[in-house]
Design a protein around this motif. Structure first.
Motif: not given
Lengths: 399, 396
Positions: B99-102, B255-256, B286-291
């Motif tokens: 589980g995680g933020v991806q 980021s994708h 940075g955080p894996d938040d797609r930004s």
């Protein structure tokens, strides 16, 4: 999706074990006489990624040979990575007690090209700059961790396992020795010339299929159970650490297959994990090139219970009538682990390569890589566990 | 059970995306595992992305939900509680649990032998259940400790700055710590049934998927209000006694995006190979938040050396600077995608990452995009750089 070029398909041959016929789309092709350097091809129609595996046998003779193998593998990995840098491929290296594996996860359309690149690299003497880099890296690594208790223990146990006698083979020397002339020795001979042709496995998403064939005979884990000594060889090596290391080797009963041995190993791991307490620091298990189950564990030197006794007890319990229910529970978990290991192309490739290194025929190797559907029953595992015998125990550290 | 029976009826109607169900996107070309077999939308329910693979020995299920609000701290607590809840059940069947933020979504996956599909669905239902108030104390304490740890080092402070920018909580690395109610509100918003994506990899009939997975998440009746962030926590930032540090942060785009991934890989290679004197330079993702936020830190014994090193590093983020590394960056990023697709968990993650509602993108289109990237594509990626560049103070 682009098609795999024809030449690999041409050398990919077509026979299939019916043991895996139930796994639709997972078929292995194998010719009765597969040319050297051509891969065993395993086809799985659903795979998004292919794998190419090249494997050499584990260096099982001397400490020096092990050093040469390590340096050569480092340099060979660097060479392959350099020459495949522009390909959609990731190359990794693994080693275990059976072999040394170079495994490429690769886009299916690039599989043949990567295979040929790896083949060329293995047939060519390694570039001096890469060998020197590898040896320098090993020196630094050994300077950093060579004298750690874990490293010393590994060298002592590996030495005993290689010789099956109490006489060390040079491994007990200081960790930083043994490098003299190493780079020259590694650079002088191409890897494939030193260790013989590697085994090759290509796991791909397409290829020739054929009608189901009779299942291959089971692949025994080792054929030398009759030579097991009547009393286990025991060795106590003094150490200055606060950690106590114990290495144990067990021999499986005759007729044990490789799949059964792997499942017993996983079930034993699950069993040890469920008994874990703060005194048990770490443990790992493997099946070595001689078909023995090798367990390494470290505990606190002040542990109130003997973990080697617990280990022996766990094996006895797995083979007992009372342990039947527990074995069934542990087998459930092991089944998932095995399926997850063999589902990726890289896992299947490595498993098939391991079987080939153990002398399997192509259908046997393919059956092993597809053995999730033919897992042994709990009853059979109980029989195997009841026949497991301790053949070697090395204790490093305080008694 | 009436619910299951009705779902079975729905499944029976699915042949051509029957009444109430919509087939979204294009059907997969036959035989390409990089494209889902079918994508189905259930009215007021989740989007189902099915990768039905005959013969695969495992079954894998991934559930993902949008990060709402974009608060990685709350998501971390939610994830930790979920994993704690489901772990015992997963261990019984030997399932891999993650589980995680991806890619800007809260995601879970569970993978096990195909024979245990029913048990695995149970594990997934536990993962996606509403977080309880009990058991939240430890994850919240861990999040507090994480902020304290990040504040200890200049590199950590840069991460705090970037997270605060994404969350919009103010400058100076000010981040709020979620309370139990914040995590529950996040679950209500993010895990609203119609916002979920459920990806299934395995040899499973459609009715099984409907019966086991179509009712997970928060129902439409359970609505959360607009997110209200608590005030940020006050952190103490110890001075760095030995070194001077400077930093910059920027984004090159989502980021994708394959072009962005290639540019980041090229930048990483360029920084590794560049000889920047008298300073240590590091790239932070940075955080894996797609930004796609990136950070660069430079550390030296003298302030002017650190400034010069940072200037050299930022000079790399240009067409001329990355020219030498661009094609190798493309190859490295493409290889990373292939490596990710080689495991069931990575395969599911890629299907999720490149899913679009209109079916125009998928892992195959991403891989093909890597194959067609050219030198001139670099310029478009770098346009973002100057527009987003900021230089937070981390040396304090």
């Amino acid at each position: 999706m682009s098609r795999r070029p024809g030449s690999v398909a041409a050398i990919a041959v077509t026979a299939i074990a019916s043991a895996i016929a139930s796994l639709q789309g997972q078929e292995a092709a194998a010719d009765p006489v597969r040319p050297a350097n051509s891969p065993l091809v395993i086809t799985r129609a659903w795979l998004p990624v292919a794998s190419v595996t090249m494997a050499f046998p584990a260096s099982a003779r001397t400490y020096r040979e092990d050093l040469v193998a390590r340096a050569s593998d480092r340099a060979l990995l660097a060479a392959i990575r350099e020459t495949t840098a522009d390909q959609a491929a990731v190359i990794n290296h693994y080693r275990d007690a059976t072999g040394r594996y170079f495994v490429a996860a690769v886009a299916p359309e690039a599989a043949e090209s990567v295979l040929r690149t790896m083949e060329r690299a293995a047939r060519t003497p390694l570039p001096a700059r890469l060998v020197e880099g590898a040896v320098a890296g090993m020196r630094a690594d050994f300077a950093f961790r060579g004298d750690l208790p874990r490293s010393r223990f590994d060298r002592v146990l590996d030495s005993r396992l290689r010789s099956e006698s109490a006489a060390p083979d040079g491994a007990d020397t200081a960790a930083t020795t043994g490098f003299d002339g190493l780079a020259d020795e590694v650079a002088a001979t191409a890897p494939a010339a030193r260790w013989g042709p590697p085994v090759w496995v290509l796991v791909d998403d397409e290829g020739a299929t054929s009608a189901p064939a009779p299942p291959p005979p089971p692949l025994p884990v080792a054929g030398s159970a009759a030579t097991a000594p009547s009393a286990p060889m025991s060795d106590q090596v003094p150490g200055d650490a606060v950690t106590r290391w114990v290495g144990s080797a067990y021999r499986f009963p005759a007729e044990t297959t490789l799949v059964e041995a792997c499942f017993l190993r996983m079930v034993l791991e699950e069993s040890l994990e469920s008994r874990r307490d703060p005194d048990l620091f770490e443990f790992d298990t493997e099946i070595d090139a001689f078909g023995r189950l090798v367990v390494r564990l470290s505990t606190s030197a002040n542990a109130s219970v003997s973990w080697e006794a617990r280990l022996d007890e766990a094996i006895v319990q797995l083979g007992s009538e009372e342990g039947r229910f527990r074995l069934g529970q542990l087998l459930t978990s092991a089944l998932s682990r095995w399926s997850r290991e063999l589902a990726p192309a890289t896992g299947a490739g490595r498993a098939a390569a391991e079987a080939l290194l153990r002398g399997a025929t192509d259908p046997q190797a393919a059956a092993f890589a597809n053995s999730t559907a033919t897992a042994p029953s709990a009853e059979r595992l109980r029989e195997v566990a009841s026949g497991v015998t301790l053949v070697l125990r090395v204790v490093y550290g305080s008694s | 059970m009436p619910l299951v029976a009705s779902l079975l009826c729905i499944a029976g109607l699915i042949g051509a995306a029957g009444p109430g169900l919509r087939q979204t996107g294009a059907q997969a070309p036959p035989g390409d595992p990089m494209v889902p077999d079918s994508v189905l939308g259930i009215p007021a329910g989740p989007t189902l992305i099915l990768e039905r693979t005959e013969g695969i020995p495992v079954v894998g299920i991934r559930v993902s939900a949008p990060l709402d609000p974009a608060w990685p701290g709350a998501a971390r607590i939610l994830v930790e509680q979920a994993l704690n809840r489901a772990r015992d059940r997963a261990e019984v069947i030997g399932a891999e649990l993650w589980g995680g933020v991806q890619d800007g979504r809260i995601a879970f996956h569970a993978i096990a032998d195909a024979r245990y599909a029913d048990e695995l669905a149970w594990v997934v239902r536990m993962l996606t259940a509403e977080p309880e108030a009990t058991g939240a104390g430890r994850p919240i304490a861990r999040e507090n400790a994480r902020l304290d740890q990040l504040a200890e080092t200049p590199r950590g402070r840069l991460i705090l700055e970037v997270e605060a920018k994404i969350l919009g909580s103010g400058g100076g690395g000010a981040l709020p710590v979620p309370a139990v109610g914040d995590v529950q509100d996040m679950w209500l918003r993010s895990f609203a049934r119609d916002r979920l994506r459920i990806l299934v990899l395995g040899d499973l009939p459609l009715y099984w998927v409907f019966a086991n997975l179509s009712r997970i998440g928060a129902s439409a009746e359970a609505q959360a209000g607009a997110p209200i962030l608590p005030p940020p926590r006050t952190l103490s930032f110890p001075e760095s006694p030995l070194y001077s540090w400077t930093a910059a942060a920027f984004t090159l785009g989502p980021s994708h995006d394959p072009a962005v991934l290639a540019a980041v890989a090229a930048l990483r290679l360029g920084l590794q190979q560049s000889d920047i004197a008298d300073a240590a330079v590091h790239l932070l993702e940075g955080p894996d938040d797609r930004s796609g936020w990136l950070g660069i830190t430079a550390q030296a014994t003298r302030g002017r050396d650190a400034d010069a090193a940072l200037a050299s590093a930022l000079a790399l983020v240009s067409e001329e600077g990355l020219d030498a590394w661009w094609m190798r960056g493309v190859a490295a990023a493409r290889s990373d995608l292939v490596a990710a697709a080689s495991t069931p968990g990575g395969w599911l993650a890629l299907s999720d990452r490149y899913h679009s509602a209109d079916g125009s993108t998928n892992a195959r289109t991403a891989l093909e995009r890597f194959n067609t990237l050219r030198r001139e594509d670099l310029a478009a990626v770098l346009e973002q750089f100057q527009a987003t560049l900021f230089r937070p103070r981390i040396d304090r």
